[in-house]
Motif scaffolding. Structure first.
Motif, mmCIF file in Angstrom:
data_model
loop_
_atom_site.group_PDB
_atom_site.id
_atom_site.type_symbol
_atom_site.label_atom_id
_atom_site.label_comp_id
_atom_site.label_asym_id
_atom_site.label_seq_id
_atom_site.Cartn_x
_atom_site.Cartn_y
_atom_site.Cartn_z
ATOM 1 N N LEU A 77 0.522 -1.281 -0.278
ATOM 2 C CA LEU A 77 -0.019 0.371 0.185
ATOM 3 C C LEU A 77 0.867 1.222 0.186
ATOM 4 C CD1 LEU A 77 -2.196 -0.967 2.842
ATOM 5 C CD2 LEU A 77 -3.195 -0.932 0.143
ATOM 6 N N GLU A 126 -11.283 -3.056 1.223
ATOM 7 C CA GLU A 126 -11.139 -1.686 0.040
ATOM 8 C C GLU A 126 -12.067 -0.334 1.066
ATOM 9 O OE1 GLU A 126 -9.852 -1.057 -3.093
ATOM 10 O OE2 GLU A 126 -9.310 -3.034 -2.267
ATOM 11 N N GLU A 127 -12.410 -0.599 2.106
ATOM 12 C CA GLU A 127 -13.017 0.041 3.164
ATOM 13 C C GLU A 127 -12.037 0.791 3.893
ATOM 14 O OE1 GLU A 127 -16.538 0.237 6.366
ATOM 15 O OE2 GLU A 127 -16.655 -0.478 4.440
ATOM 16 N N GLY A 130 -8.214 1.541 1.560
ATOM 17 C CA GLY A 130 -8.467 2.328 0.978
ATOM 18 C C GLY A 130 -8.074 1.175 -0.406
ATOM 19 N N PRO A 131 -7.886 2.204 -1.489
ATOM 20 C CA PRO A 131 -7.977 2.088 -2.934
ATOM 21 C C PRO A 131 -6.551 0.846 -3.278
ATOM 22 C CG PRO A 131 -8.652 3.512 -2.437
ATOM 23 C CD PRO A 131 -8.115 3.757 -1.306
ATOM 24 N N GLY A 132 -7.291 -0.303 -3.673
ATOM 25 C CA GLY A 132 -5.955 -1.207 -3.610
ATOM 26 C C GLY A 132 -5.561 -2.794 -2.462
ATOM 27 N N GLY A 133 -6.671 -2.352 -1.761
ATOM 28 C CA GLY A 133 -6.862 -3.257 -0.145
ATOM 29 C C GLY A 133 -6.491 -4.756 -1.012
ATOM 30 N N TYR A 134 -7.582 -4.381 -0.992
ATOM 31 C CA TYR A 134 -7.814 -6.313 -1.360
ATOM 32 C C TYR A 134 -6.556 -6.718 -1.986
ATOM 33 C CZ TYR A 134 -10.395 -10.735 -3.366
ATOM 34 O OH TYR A 134 -10.496 -11.064 -3.380
ATOM 35 N N ASN A 135 -6.431 -6.215 -2.963
ATOM 36 C CA ASN A 135 -5.237 -7.009 -3.572
ATOM 37 C C ASN A 135 -3.533 -7.075 -2.911
ATOM 38 O OD1 ASN A 135 -6.127 -7.775 -6.229
ATOM 39 N ND2 ASN A 135 -6.090 -5.593 -6.817
#
Length: 176
Positions: A77, A126-127, A130-135
């Protein structure tokens, strides 16, 4: 008698012990995690005080993630860091590769757990990250475990894979 394959021998090879670095309870769905210094685990149920305890008798009684994986997630991240509360895992370990405990029995202090599978990320990453959290969490989400022998775990408790037959270990513990 069939001998073990090379892969089976490698998977059964020694692993370094670790330690319990963080404990967190979530009293209700979507509630904030509450860090504690000790927690009781009930056999077949999970952590007392965690909302999952009364709702399941399956593989997700306890969730574990390695501190080293939290650091890796933070690097994925862009160095933003990842905290245990964000990933909503119950136990954070240090010094032990959790995948070496998958489908194996292991102890944390007096408690015996059985690795029940990998803990995949959910869309909530993601929540919270932030963006990219899942990956960022993919492949680093830790493991699920069942409680075989309950008791109280504390920060700093050793984590060790159990190599002996479980009935031998339990009998020895009960005869102490």
């Amino acid at each position: 008698m069939e001998s073990q394959s090379s892969l089976q021998r490698l998977l059964s090879g020694p692993i370094a012990p670790g330690e319990l670095a963080w404990i967190g309870l979530r009293p209700a769905r979507r509630a904030s995690m509450i860090p504690v210094s000790a927690a009781k685990l009930a056999p077949g149920e999970g952590l007392e005080g965690d909302h999952y305890i009364s709702s399941r008798n399956g593989p997700r009684q306890v969730t574990l993630i390695a501190a080293e994986d939290l650091a890796a997630i933070g690097q994925f991240l862009a160095g933003a860091g990842a905290q245990p509360e964000q990933l909503r895992r119950n136990l954070v370990t240090r010094g032990v590769n959790l995948l070496a405990l998958k489908d194996r029995r292991f102890s944390i202090g007096p408690v015996i757990l059985e690795g029940a599978g990998e803990c995949a990320p959910c869309g909530r990453m993601e929540e919270t990250l932030g963006p990219g959290g899942y990956n960022a969490v993919r492949g680093h989400g830790g493991i699920l475990a069942r409680v075989i022998e309950g008791g109280e775990v504390r920060l700093g408790d050793p984590i060790e894979r159990i190599e002996e037959d479980i009935s031998t270990v339990l009998a020895r513990r009960r005869n102490r």
